[in-house]
Write a protein that holds these residues in place. Sequence first.
Motif, short mmCIF file in Angstrom:
data_model
loop_
_atom_site.label_atom_id
_atom_site.label_comp_id
_atom_site.label_asym_id
_atom_site.label_seq_id
_atom_site.Cartn_x
_atom_site.Cartn_y
_atom_site.Cartn_z
N VAL A 1 115.39 61.81 33.02
CA VAL A 1 114.03 60.70 33.09
C VAL A 1 113.29 60.97 34.40
CG1 VAL A 1 113.34 58.42 33.49
CG2 VAL A 1 115.13 58.74 31.89
N HIS A 2 112.07 61.55 34.22
CA HIS A 2 111.37 61.96 35.26
C HIS A 2 110.21 60.80 35.49
CE1 HIS A 2 107.72 64.25 36.32
NE2 HIS A 2 108.34 64.70 37.32
N ALA A 3 109.86 60.61 36.74
CA ALA A 3 108.66 59.93 37.17
C ALA A 3 108.01 60.48 38.47
CB ALA A 3 108.81 58.37 37.35
N ARG A 4 106.78 60.85 38.22
CA ARG A 4 106.14 61.31 39.30
C ARG A 4 105.21 60.34 40.05
NH1 ARG A 4 105.20 67.52 40.17
NH2 ARG A 4 107.31 67.46 38.85
N THR A 5 104.93 60.37 41.40
CA THR A 5 104.26 59.47 42.05
C THR A 5 103.80 57.91 41.32
OG1 THR A 5 102.25 60.49 40.94
CG2 THR A 5 102.81 61.16 43.08
N ALA A 6 105.14 57.37 41.07
CA ALA A 6 104.73 55.95 40.32
C ALA A 6 105.82 54.85 41.02
CB ALA A 6 105.42 56.24 38.81
#
Length: 279
Positions: free
Chosen positions: A123-128
């Motif tokens: 699971v990837h989340a960027r600038t969140a």
Amino acid sequence: MRWFPRAVSSFRRGGEEVLPSPNIWYYQKAYEVENRAQDVDDEIWRVLAGYREWSGADVLDIGCGDGFHLPRFAATARSVVGIEPHEPLVRDARKRVGRLENVEVRQGRAQRLPLPDAAFDVVHARTAYFFGPGCEPGLREAERVLRPGGLMMIVDLDVASEPYGRWMRLDLPHYDPPAVEKFFARQGFDCRKVMTRWLFEDTAAMEEVLKIEFSAPVAAKAIAEVRRLNEVSSGAEEKRLTLPVGYRVHTRAKPTGLVVPGHSASSSGVASSASPRMP
């Protein structure tokens, strides 16, 4: 960074709170310029791959925006799902990945993912997740959809770094970078700081990006400083410009085995579990 106060910017969609992105939701073309300028040396991608390769894996990208990072995962992953709450961005993300058979984009919110339990390896989340406290529902959902042994990767700008972090702090005087890092540590995440290089094709591109990320006074300071860093005069427009920007990469693996009572407690004081749902 052009942050909007939560009380002003949050609204309800489908009965749940959504916090609009202050940049890509309103300045999508400029944000595409920013995405192309970011991390030109692939430092973040090398760090992520060092934690967990996604070749042959099922990958979820939370807050995928218009899908900029989805093809990068799709090149080697078995499957990729992008989740985005803003319908116009969902449409554009689907257009971007329309020819990629292993990619799907769904409209949804981090705190209620429209996905089954234990469905993903990464699971990837960027600038969140800049603010830390308050994002617990999203973290629980991310944990729910991870398989045992899977890895959560959260990439955020390092608000303590220079010079970009200093500009962010000018717009967010009450933001406490150490407190946010402590929050993620209590949630069981490791943190690695990564310094990257942004590369702008010309001065106009640099100014376009900084103007969507910061308030007008801070953007003016940032633009002047980038010019000085690159020794660019006020009349020059053609020279490519670089900007050092720091990030935080937070990672947490989901346990794979049964837990003996009284053992394997996480740093938050909650015992680890192989259950697909985080308590």
